[in-house]
Design a protein around this motif. Sequence first.
Motif, PDB file in Angstrom:
ATOM      1  N   SER A 203       0.777  -1.236   0.000  1.00 42.03           N
ATOM      2  CA  SER A 203       0.000   0.000   0.000  1.00 42.03           C
ATOM      3  C   SER A 203       0.810   1.289   0.000  1.00 42.03           C
ATOM      4  O   SER A 203       0.293   2.339  -0.352  1.00 42.03           O
ATOM      5  CB  SER A 203      -0.932   0.029   1.218  1.00 42.03           C
ATOM      6  OG  SER A 203      -1.808  -1.071   1.191  1.00 42.03           O
ATOM      7  N   PHE A 204       2.064   1.218   0.423  1.00 39.91           N
ATOM      8  CA  PHE A 204       2.882   2.424   0.537  1.00 39.91           C
ATOM      9  C   PHE A 204       4.138   2.286  -0.312  1.00 39.91           C
ATOM     10  O   PHE A 204       4.718   1.195  -0.397  1.00 39.91           O
ATOM     11  CB  PHE A 204       3.272   2.679   1.995  1.00 39.91           C
ATOM     12  CG  PHE A 204       2.099   2.963   2.878  1.00 39.91           C
ATOM     13  CD1 PHE A 204       1.594   4.257   2.998  1.00 39.91           C
ATOM     14  CD2 PHE A 204       1.485   1.947   3.580  1.00 39.91           C
ATOM     15  CE1 PHE A 204       0.496   4.510   3.805  1.00 39.91           C
ATOM     16  CE2 PHE A 204       0.387   2.199   4.387  1.00 39.91           C
ATOM     17  CZ  PHE A 204      -0.105   3.491   4.499  1.00 39.91           C
ATOM     18  N   VAL A 205       4.553   3.395  -0.914  1.00 40.00           N
ATOM     19  CA  VAL A 205       5.751   3.400  -1.744  1.00 40.00           C
ATOM     20  C   VAL A 205       6.467   4.741  -1.574  1.00 40.00           C
ATOM     21  O   VAL A 205       5.816   5.779  -1.463  1.00 40.00           O
ATOM     22  CB  VAL A 205       5.399   3.107  -3.219  1.00 40.00           C
ATOM     23  CG1 VAL A 205       4.490   4.158  -3.811  1.00 40.00           C
ATOM     24  CG2 VAL A 205       6.633   2.920  -4.053  1.00 40.00           C
ATOM     25  N   ASP A 206       7.788   4.701  -1.500  1.00 45.22           N
ATOM     26  CA  ASP A 206       8.586   5.928  -1.423  1.00 45.22           C
ATOM     27  C   ASP A 206       8.998   6.321  -2.830  1.00 45.22           C
ATOM     28  O   ASP A 206       9.603   5.522  -3.557  1.00 45.22           O
ATOM     29  CB  ASP A 206       9.837   5.712  -0.553  1.00 45.22           C
ATOM     30  CG  ASP A 206       9.494   5.518   0.910  1.00 45.22           C
ATOM     31  OD1 ASP A 206       8.516   6.144   1.371  1.00 45.22           O
ATOM     32  OD2 ASP A 206      10.195   4.756   1.593  1.00 45.22           O
ATOM     33  N   LEU A 207       8.637   7.552  -3.213  1.00 45.14           N
ATOM     34  CA  LEU A 207       8.945   8.059  -4.559  1.00 45.14           C
ATOM     35  C   LEU A 207       9.457   9.482  -4.469  1.00 45.14           C
ATOM     36  O   LEU A 207       9.088  10.222  -3.559  1.00 45.14           O
ATOM     37  CB  LEU A 207       7.686   8.070  -5.439  1.00 45.14           C
ATOM     38  CG  LEU A 207       6.995   6.756  -5.737  1.00 45.14           C
ATOM     39  CD1 LEU A 207       5.702   7.009  -6.483  1.00 45.14           C
ATOM     40  CD2 LEU A 207       7.904   5.864  -6.560  1.00 45.14           C
ATOM     41  N   LYS A 208      10.257   9.848  -5.460  1.00 46.21           N
ATOM     42  CA  LYS A 208      10.646  11.249  -5.580  1.00 46.21           C
ATOM     43  C   LYS A 208       9.548  11.966  -6.342  1.00 46.21           C
ATOM     44  O   LYS A 208       9.052  11.479  -7.356  1.00 46.21           O
ATOM     45  CB  LYS A 208      11.969  11.381  -6.334  1.00 46.21           C
ATOM     46  CG  LYS A 208      13.161  11.312  -5.441  1.00 46.21           C
ATOM     47  CD  LYS A 208      14.392  11.835  -6.138  1.00 46.21           C
ATOM     48  CE  LYS A 208      15.487  11.973  -5.100  1.00 46.21           C
ATOM     49  NZ  LYS A 208      16.695  12.521  -5.673  1.00 46.21           N
ATOM     50  N   HIS A 209       9.162  13.114  -5.817  1.00 44.82           N
ATOM     51  CA  HIS A 209       8.127  13.931  -6.451  1.00 44.82           C
ATOM     52  C   HIS A 209       8.545  15.377  -6.273  1.00 44.82           C
ATOM     53  O   HIS A 209       8.773  15.821  -5.145  1.00 44.82           O
ATOM     54  CB  HIS A 209       6.768  13.654  -5.800  1.00 44.82           C
ATOM     55  CG  HIS A 209       5.627  14.411  -6.400  1.00 44.82           C
ATOM     56  ND1 HIS A 209       5.259  14.266  -7.706  1.00 44.82           N
ATOM     57  CD2 HIS A 209       4.779  15.313  -5.863  1.00 44.82           C
ATOM     58  CE1 HIS A 209       4.221  15.056  -7.944  1.00 44.82           C
ATOM     59  NE2 HIS A 209       3.917  15.695  -6.837  1.00 44.82           N
ATOM     60  N   ASN A 210       8.682  16.088  -7.376  1.00 38.98           N
ATOM     61  CA  ASN A 210       9.153  17.474  -7.357  1.00 38.98           C
ATOM     62  C   ASN A 210      10.489  17.598  -6.622  1.00 38.98           C
ATOM     63  O   ASN A 210      10.703  18.509  -5.833  1.00 38.98           O
ATOM     64  CB  ASN A 210       8.113  18.418  -6.745  1.00 38.98           C
ATOM     65  CG  ASN A 210       6.845  18.492  -7.584  1.00 38.98           C
ATOM     66  OD1 ASN A 210       6.872  18.231  -8.791  1.00 38.98           O
ATOM     67  ND2 ASN A 210       5.749  18.809  -6.946  1.00 38.98           N
ATOM     68  N   GLY A 211      11.376  16.613  -6.858  1.00 40.14           N
ATOM     69  CA  GLY A 211      12.722  16.672  -6.306  1.00 40.14           C
ATOM     70  C   GLY A 211      12.875  16.189  -4.870  1.00 40.14           C
ATOM     71  O   GLY A 211      13.975  16.172  -4.344  1.00 40.14           O
ATOM     72  N   LYS A 212      11.784  15.819  -4.207  1.00 37.36           N
ATOM     73  CA  LYS A 212      11.853  15.369  -2.815  1.00 37.36           C
ATOM     74  C   LYS A 212      11.297  13.957  -2.693  1.00 37.36           C
ATOM     75  O   LYS A 212      10.349  13.587  -3.396  1.00 37.36           O
ATOM     76  CB  LYS A 212      11.043  16.286  -1.901  1.00 37.36           C
ATOM     77  CG  LYS A 212      11.606  17.669  -1.727  1.00 37.36           C
ATOM     78  CD  LYS A 212      10.758  18.440  -0.735  1.00 37.36           C
ATOM     79  CE  LYS A 212      11.329  19.831  -0.519  1.00 37.36           C
ATOM     80  NZ  LYS A 212      10.505  20.592   0.426  1.00 37.36           N
ATOM     81  N   LYS A 213      11.874  13.191  -1.753  1.00 38.17           N
ATOM     82  CA  LYS A 213      11.367  11.853  -1.477  1.00 38.17           C
ATOM     83  C   LYS A 213      10.100  11.975  -0.628  1.00 38.17           C
ATOM     84  O   LYS A 213      10.074  12.698   0.362  1.00 38.17           O
ATOM     85  CB  LYS A 213      12.424  11.038  -0.737  1.00 38.17           C
ATOM     86  CG  LYS A 213      12.044   9.597  -0.533  1.00 38.17           C
ATOM     87  CD  LYS A 213      13.183   8.836   0.126  1.00 38.17           C
ATOM     88  CE  LYS A 213      12.773   7.437   0.468  1.00 38.17           C
ATOM     89  NZ  LYS A 213      13.832   6.705   1.161  1.00 38.17           N
ATOM     90  N   ASN A 214       9.055  11.274  -1.039  1.00 39.90           N
ATOM     91  CA  ASN A 214       7.776  11.288  -0.339  1.00 39.90           C
ATOM     92  C   ASN A 214       7.283   9.865  -0.157  1.00 39.90           C
ATOM     93  O   ASN A 214       7.513   9.003  -1.000  1.00 39.90           O
ATOM     94  CB  ASN A 214       6.716  12.036  -1.155  1.00 39.90           C
ATOM     95  CG  ASN A 214       6.989  13.501  -1.274  1.00 39.90           C
ATOM     96  OD1 ASN A 214       6.578  14.272  -0.436  1.00 39.90           O
ATOM     97  ND2 ASN A 214       7.693  13.908  -2.327  1.00 39.90           N
ATOM     98  N   ARG A 215       6.562   9.647   0.938  1.00 42.46           N
ATOM     99  CA  ARG A 215       5.889   8.363   1.150  1.00 42.46           C
ATOM    100  C   ARG A 215       4.471   8.510   0.626  1.00 42.46           C
ATOM    101  O   ARG A 215       3.687   9.312   1.129  1.00 42.46           O
ATOM    102  CB  ARG A 215       5.871   8.018   2.635  1.00 42.46           C
ATOM    103  CG  ARG A 215       5.287   6.654   2.908  1.00 42.46           C
ATOM    104  CD  ARG A 215       5.629   6.244   4.336  1.00 42.46           C
ATOM    105  NE  ARG A 215       5.320   4.860   4.548  1.00 42.46           N
ATOM    106  CZ  ARG A 215       4.346   4.438   5.363  1.00 42.46           C
ATOM    107  NH1 ARG A 215       3.635   5.304   6.039  1.00 42.46           N
ATOM    108  NH2 ARG A 215       4.122   3.158   5.510  1.00 42.46           N
TER     109      ARG A 215
END
Length: 156
Positions: free
Chosen positions: A56-68
């Motif tokens: 259900s959860f994934v860590d991704l970079k979004h707009n240059g920042k890592k987000n859960r």
Amino acid sequence: QYNGIGSIGKPFGRNRALVADGLHKKAEPGKMGELYVAGSQITPGYWKNPGRNKKSFVDLKHNGKKNRFYRTGDLTIVDPDGDYLFCGRLDEQVQIDGVRVEIGEIEHHARMFLKGVNVAAIAVEGIHQTLEIHLFIESPSVNKNELKKYLEEINK
């Protein structure tokens, strides 16, 4: 609109959202994919359920920042104005009166109560444009009132 369905909106405040393909990559504009959301509203995870957390959860970079990000299971498209349009579900979950309901769970519990009798549940739009669950049972002799009471009790 998508198939007559209006926008479910845009992220606000510090919340983030994106539409992802099956490989957790941001989908091309106008392409359908799963809605992922991130921000302070996201729970740390499912209690004592590491398997579900991994799905259900994934860590991704979004707009240059890592987000859960939380994988919602909602199929969406982003329109040219940046609004997210709901297109359906990836699973058999439906929303009834604001509560998410797993069709498979209803079928499972009905089969248990009926001692293995085949059942099928579907969501149907009712007369007031709200979803209702219809349960089809492969048996001529079922006490519908007892089954309904049982299903209501396990939902509490």
